[in-house]
Design an enzyme around this catalytic site. Structure first.
Site, short mmCIF file in Angstrom:
data_model
loop_
_atom_site.label_atom_id
_atom_site.label_comp_id
_atom_site.label_asym_id
_atom_site.label_seq_id
_atom_site.Cartn_x
_atom_site.Cartn_y
_atom_site.Cartn_z
N HIS A 83 48.56 10.90 59.07
CA HIS A 83 47.74 10.50 60.22
C HIS A 83 46.94 9.26 59.86
O HIS A 83 46.18 9.27 58.90
CB HIS A 83 46.78 11.62 60.63
CG HIS A 83 47.48 12.88 61.01
ND1 HIS A 83 46.91 14.11 60.91
CD2 HIS A 83 48.73 13.08 61.50
CE1 HIS A 83 47.76 15.03 61.32
NE2 HIS A 83 48.88 14.43 61.69
N SER A 103 47.18 14.53 56.07
CA SER A 103 46.17 13.90 56.90
C SER A 103 45.02 13.50 55.99
O SER A 103 45.25 12.82 54.99
CB SER A 103 45.76 14.88 58.00
OG SER A 103 44.82 14.29 58.84
N ASP A 148 47.87 20.40 62.63
CA ASP A 148 49.20 19.81 62.77
C ASP A 148 50.05 20.27 61.57
O ASP A 148 49.55 20.40 60.47
CB ASP A 148 49.07 18.29 62.77
CG ASP A 148 50.38 17.59 63.09
OD1 ASP A 148 51.29 18.24 63.64
OD2 ASP A 148 50.48 16.38 62.80
#
Lengths: 199, 276
Positions: A41, A14, A134
Site C-alpha cells: 500500500h 502495508s 486487507d
C-alpha cells in the site's frame, strides 16, 4: 508439499512493509526459481520508487509491474501505486483502476484472488506487516484453491493488524518471523544449484 | 474439474451470451478484472454463481442495463494525475491553439469528470470558444450522470488539490455552483461537452479530432482489442493529432508503436506521425 511443485509467490504488505520486504527478498539467491508478485500500500499520487528501493541488495530483478508483462522466474514484480494488480490465466500481469477494496488500491485481496485462480495449489501467498485487514479475504481464496499461506508473526511486525486478522481467520499454514519466511521459501522452492546437489 | 476452471467456463459463456444476445462483446477484455466484475454483478442480483446470470441476461427484460452498469465500472475524478493535465496545458494546448477549431474525443468518459477537467483547461487557456469535446461511453447510466454534471460537493476538495497541481489559474470552485451537498459544473463548460453512446469494441470512427484522450481504458483490453481500438484512434486523428493514454498504458508491444511519436513519455502523450 513436494519441493518444486510451486510455481509462483505473491506477497502483500502495508505499514512497515519496505523493511519487511528487504528482509524477505534480500536473502533469496539469484537463481530463486519462483517469480514473486508484490503489492504494497502506497500513496497513489507518488510515482513509485519502491522497485528502485527494493532493488538495493536484492539479487533478483525488481520491476514495476506493467500491463501485459509476462511473469517469469527470477523477477520480482511490484504493483504501481493507484492501480490494482492482477494475474491473467496466461501468466501475464494486468492493471485496473476499479474501486478500492478494503479502502485501498492496490489491494492485496485483488492480487491474491486472481493469483489463486491462476496458480491454485502451485501458489505461495505471504502476508506481512500492515495496519488494516486487507489480505485476509485473499488468503481465504488461496487456501480454497489449495495454495500455501505464510503469515508474518505479528509479534515481529511493525503493524500487527494485518497478520493478526489472517491468523484469527484460521488461514495461516505457518506463522513465522521474516527470516524464517525467507528460508521457508528457499526450502519449498529449491534453487537450481541446490536441486542439482540433491539429485 | 476445479472450481476455478468451472468459473472460467461460466464467465466465458456469460460473455458469449452478452455478445450474441445483445451485441456487447466483452470477450476481448482482460479476463481477471472482468471476472471480479461479473462476480460482483452475480452477488448484487442475488445469483449464487456466474452461470445463473446467463438465463437472466438472455430473457429478463431490463437486465442488460443492470449488467452493463456493473461491467463498466465508472471510477474517475477531476484532474486525475495532475502532472498529465499540466503537460496537456503546457505542451499540447499551445499547439492545438494554432487550429481554428479544436475537436477532442474522450472515449470511456464514465461520469464526465475528465472531459469537464479538459473544458476547464481550455477555458483557462482562452481556447474554450473554439473547442468541442466529444465524450463517449458504453454505460448509459454513467452518461446520464455526466450530462447532468452534478457531483457530491464533498469530492471538490480532492479535485481542487489536483487542479492546483495541474497549474490551475484560479480556484476550482469558480467553475461550479454549489447548493446543499451538490456542485454543478457551470453552464458554459457543460455546453462544450457532448456526451454520446459509443462502443469501442463494435463501433467505428466517431469523428475527426485533434486529440484523443483515453486514459485507463486500454488496460482493460487484451492485445487484440487494444490494436483494434488504437486503429480507431489513429483513423480518427488528424495528422499530427495528439493521443494521451493512462499513466501505465503504452503503445509498446502494439501494432501502433511506430505510427505515433512520443511527446511526453512520462505523461504518455504521443503525436500521430506524418504519413508512413
Amino acid at each position: 508439499m513436494t519441493a518444486g511443485s510451486f510455481q509462483a509467490a505473491v506477497v502483500g504488505c502495508s505499514a512497515g512493509g519496505l523493511e519487511a520486504l528487504h528482509r524477505l527478498l534480500d536473502p533469496l539467491p539469484a537463481d530463486f526459481p519462483l517469480p514473486l508478485v508484490v503489492v504494497a500500500h502506497l500513496s497513489a499520487n507518488s510515482d513509485s520508487l519502491l522497485p528502485q528501493l527494493l532493488q538495493g541488495k536484492c539479487r533478483l530483478k525488481v520491476l514495476e509491474a506493467e500491463d501485459k508483462m509476462p511473469v517469469v522466474a527470477g523477477s520480482v514484480y511490484v504493483g504501481p501505486p493507484g492501480y490494482h494488480l492482477l494475474v491473467e490465466a496466461d501468466h501475464t500481469l494486468s492493471l485496473s483502476v476499479d474501486e478500492k477494496v478494503c479502502h485501498v488500491r492496490p489491494a492485496i485481496d485483488v492480487l491474491f484472488r486472481s493469483a489463486a485462480d491462476v496458480w491454485g495449489d502451485g501458489l505461495v501467498a505471504i502476508l506481512l506487516t500492515g495496519a488494516n485487514r486487507d489480505g485476509t479475504a485473499g488468503l481465504r481464496a488461496v487456501k480454497q484453491r489449495g495454495g500455501l499461506c505464510l503469515v508474518q508473526d505479528p509479534a515481529t511486525a511493525v503493524a500487527e493488524t494485518m497478520p493478526r486478522s489472517a491468523i484469527a481467520a484460521g488461514l495461516a499454514d505457518q506463522v513465522l518471523p521474516l527470516d524464517e519466511i525467507s528460508r521457508s521459501l528457499q526450502r519449498i522452492a529449491p534453487s537450481r544449484a541446490k536441486k542439482g546437489k540433491l539429485e | 474439474m476445479t472450481d476455478a476452471e468451472l468459473q472460467d467456463i461460466e464467465t466465458r459463456l456469460f460473455f458469449e451470451a452478452m455478445a450474441v444476445r445483445h451485441g456487447y462483446d466483452f470477450r476481448h477484455y482482460a479476463r481477471a478484472s472482468m471476472k471480479r466484475r461479473v462476480q460482483a454483478l452475480a452477488q448484487s442480483v442475488g445469483c449464487p454463481d456466474i452461470g445463473s446470470l446467463i438465463p437472466r441476461v438472455l430473457r429478463e427484460e431490463g437486465f442488460l442495463g443492470q449488467a452493463l452498469a456493473h461491467l463498466s465500472v465508472p471510477v474517475t475524478e477531476m484532474f486525475r494525475d495532475p502532472a498529465v493535465f499540466l503537460a496537456l496545458r503546457r505542451e499540447v494546448l499551445p499547439i492545438l491553439d494554432s487550429y481554428p477549431r479544436i475537436s477532442v474525443w474522450q472515449p470511456g468518459c464514465a461520469t464526465g469528470e475528465e472531459p469537464y477537467s479538459l473544458a476547464v483547461l481550455f477555458e483557462e487557456e482562452g481556447m474554450l470558444p473554439k473547442a468541442q469535446i466529444y465524450a463517449t461511453d458504453i454505460n448509459d447510466m454513467a452518461l446520464a450522470k455526466a450530462e447532468e454534471a452534478i457531483y457530491p460537493a464533498r469530492n471538490l476538495a480532492a479535485y481542487a488539490r489536483n487542479y492546483a497541481q495541474a497549474g490551475g489559474k484560479t480556484t476550482l470552485a469558480d467553475y461550479f455552483t454549489t447548493a446543499y451537498d451538490f456542485s454543478k459544473i457551470s453552464e458554459p463548460l457543460r455546453q462544450k461537452v457532448v456526451f454520446a453512446h459509443h462502443n469501442l469494441v463494435a463501433d467505428g470512427v466517431f469523428c475527426e479530432v485533434h486529440m484523443v484522450l483515453c486514459r485507463n481504458v486500454l488496460i482493460y483490453f487484451d492485445r487484440t482489442l487494444q490494436n483494434r481500438v488504437l486503429a480507431l484512434f489513429h483513423d480518427s486523428l488528424v495528422r499530427g493529432g495528439f493521443l494521451c493514454l493512462g499513466k501505465k498504458e503504452t503503445l509498446e508491444g502494439t501494432d501502433y508503436a511506430d505510427r505515433f511519436r512520443p511527446v511526453d513519455r512520462d505523461c504518455r502523450i504521443w503525436r500521430k506521425a506524418e504519413a508512413s
